[in-house]
Write an enzyme that holds these catalytic residues in place. Structure first.
Site, short mmCIF file in Angstrom:
data_model
loop_
_atom_site.label_atom_id
_atom_site.label_comp_id
_atom_site.label_asym_id
_atom_site.label_seq_id
_atom_site.Cartn_x
_atom_site.Cartn_y
_atom_site.Cartn_z
N ASP A 114 46.32 51.93 41.54
CA ASP A 114 47.78 51.78 41.39
C ASP A 114 48.10 50.37 40.92
O ASP A 114 47.34 49.44 41.18
CB ASP A 114 48.49 51.90 42.75
CG ASP A 114 48.23 53.20 43.45
OD1 ASP A 114 47.90 54.18 42.77
OD2 ASP A 114 48.37 53.19 44.69
N1 URA Z 1 44.60 54.88 47.14
C1 URA Z 1 45.83 54.42 46.84
O1 URA Z 1 46.80 54.69 47.54
N2 URA Z 1 45.97 53.66 45.73
C2 URA Z 1 44.93 53.31 44.94
O2 URA Z 1 45.12 52.59 43.96
C3 URA Z 1 43.67 53.79 45.28
C4 URA Z 1 43.53 54.58 46.39
#
Ligand code: URA
Length: 245
Positions: A114
Site C-alpha cells: 500500500d
Molecule cells: N497488508 C496491508 O494491509 N498492506 C500492505 O501493504 C501489505 C499487507
C-alpha cells in the site's frame, strides 16, 4: 540475475535496455561508443551473450552497461509512494534510474505494498519469476512489523492463527497467520497470502488500528539494515534463493 534471454543482437539489447530507438542505438554503435572488453563493436547485429558479468565488460559512452535482462531488485519502499498507477501519488518506479523506466521487458513490482506501507519490495523484469513468487502455490511468507493505535488484546495470535478469520466482504477465511507480540502496541505478523490491505484489515477485525506497517521479510530474505528508505539494490542469486526458502 535471474533467467532472461541467453543472447541478443547488440542493437536490440541496447534498445531494450532503454538506450534509445533501434536507429538511435545503431548510430551509437557505429560511432564506436559501445565497447566490449575494451574494444569497440561496430556491428549492430553482433550477437551478445547475456552473462551476469556483461555490465562489467561492456561500456556505453564510457559508462558500464545497465544491468542486463533478468534483473531482480530489492527496494526499501518509503511511505507515500505507490506501486500502481491506480493510486494517487509518486510511483516507486520514480526511485529507479530514468533509463530503467524505458526498459523492455519493463521492471514491475512483485506484488504490491500500500501507499502507506514501507519496507521490502522486490522488482523484476522477469515475468516468470514474478509469477513464481506471487503464486499462491509458492506459499511464500511475508513478515510485517506492525505498530498499533491501541494495546494488543492478547488473543490476536489465536484469532490470526486459527484459519477461520473472515474479513469483511470476503467469502473465504484467511489462511493461518503467525503472530508475535513485540510490545504493548507492536507485533510481527507473517502471512502467506496477499489480500487487499490484509494486515490492516486483520487488525481492524480485532478492534485495533494499524498506525505504521513495514514489511521486513519475504521468505527468508530480510530487508538489510543498511538499505535506507528509497534505496534499492540488485539482488544476487543467493539472496533470490532466500525468497524461496
Ligand atoms: N497488508 C496491508 O494491509 N498492506 C500492505 O501493504 C501489505 C499487507
Amino acid at each position: 540475475m535471474s533467467k532472461g534471454p541467453t543472447s541478443l543482437r547488440l542493437d536490440r539489447l541496447l534498445s531494450n535496455l532503454g538506450y534509445g530507438s533501434r536507429r538511435e542505438v545503431q548510430d551509437l554503435i557505429e560511432a564506436g561508443y559501445v565497447l566490449l572488453n575494451g574494444e569497440a563493436i561496430i556491428d549492430s547485429d553482433e550477437k551478445i551473450a547475456i552473462t551476469p558479468d556483461l555490465a562489467a565488460r561492456m561500456t556505453v559512452e564510457g559508462e558500464p552497461l545497465d544491468p542486463p535482462p533478468g534483473l531482480v531488485l530489492m527496494l526499501n519502499k518509503p511511505v507515500g509512494v505507490t506501486c500502481s498507477h491506480k493510486e494517487q501519488g509518486p510511483l516507486v518506479y520514480g526511485l529507479l534510474p530514468e533509463r530503467w523506466r524505458a526498459r523492455n521487458p519493463a521492471i514491475s513490482t512483485v506484488g504490491r505494498l500500500d501507499k502507506e506501507t514501507s519496507g521490502l519490495l522486490l522488482l523484476t523484469d522477469d515475468g516468470a519469476l514474478l509469477h513464481r513468487i506471487i503464486s499462491p502455490k509458492a506459499n511464500i511468507a511475508k513478515r510485517y512489523d506492525v505498530t498499533l493505535d491501541r494495546p494488543l488484546r492478547g488473543d490476536e495470535g489465536a484469532v490470526f492463527g486459527a484459519g477461520t478469520l473472515m474479513l469483511d466482504d470476503e467469502d473465504k477465511p484467511l489462511l493461518p497467520a503467525q503472530f508475535e507480540a513485540v510490545s504493548e502496541k507492536r507485533a510481527f505478523v507473517t502471512i502467506t497470502e496477499g489480500r487487499y490491505h490484509q494486515v490492516r484489515r486483520m487488525f481492524a477485525a480485532v478492534g485495533n488500528h494499524v498506525v505504521a506497517l513495514k514489511r521486513d521479510r519475504v521468505g527468508a530474505l530480510a530487508l538489510p539494515g543498511d538499505l535506507a528508505a528509497g534505496e534499492y539494490r540488485i539482488l544476487g542469486e543467493d539472496e533470490l534463493a532466500k525468497v524461496f526458502s
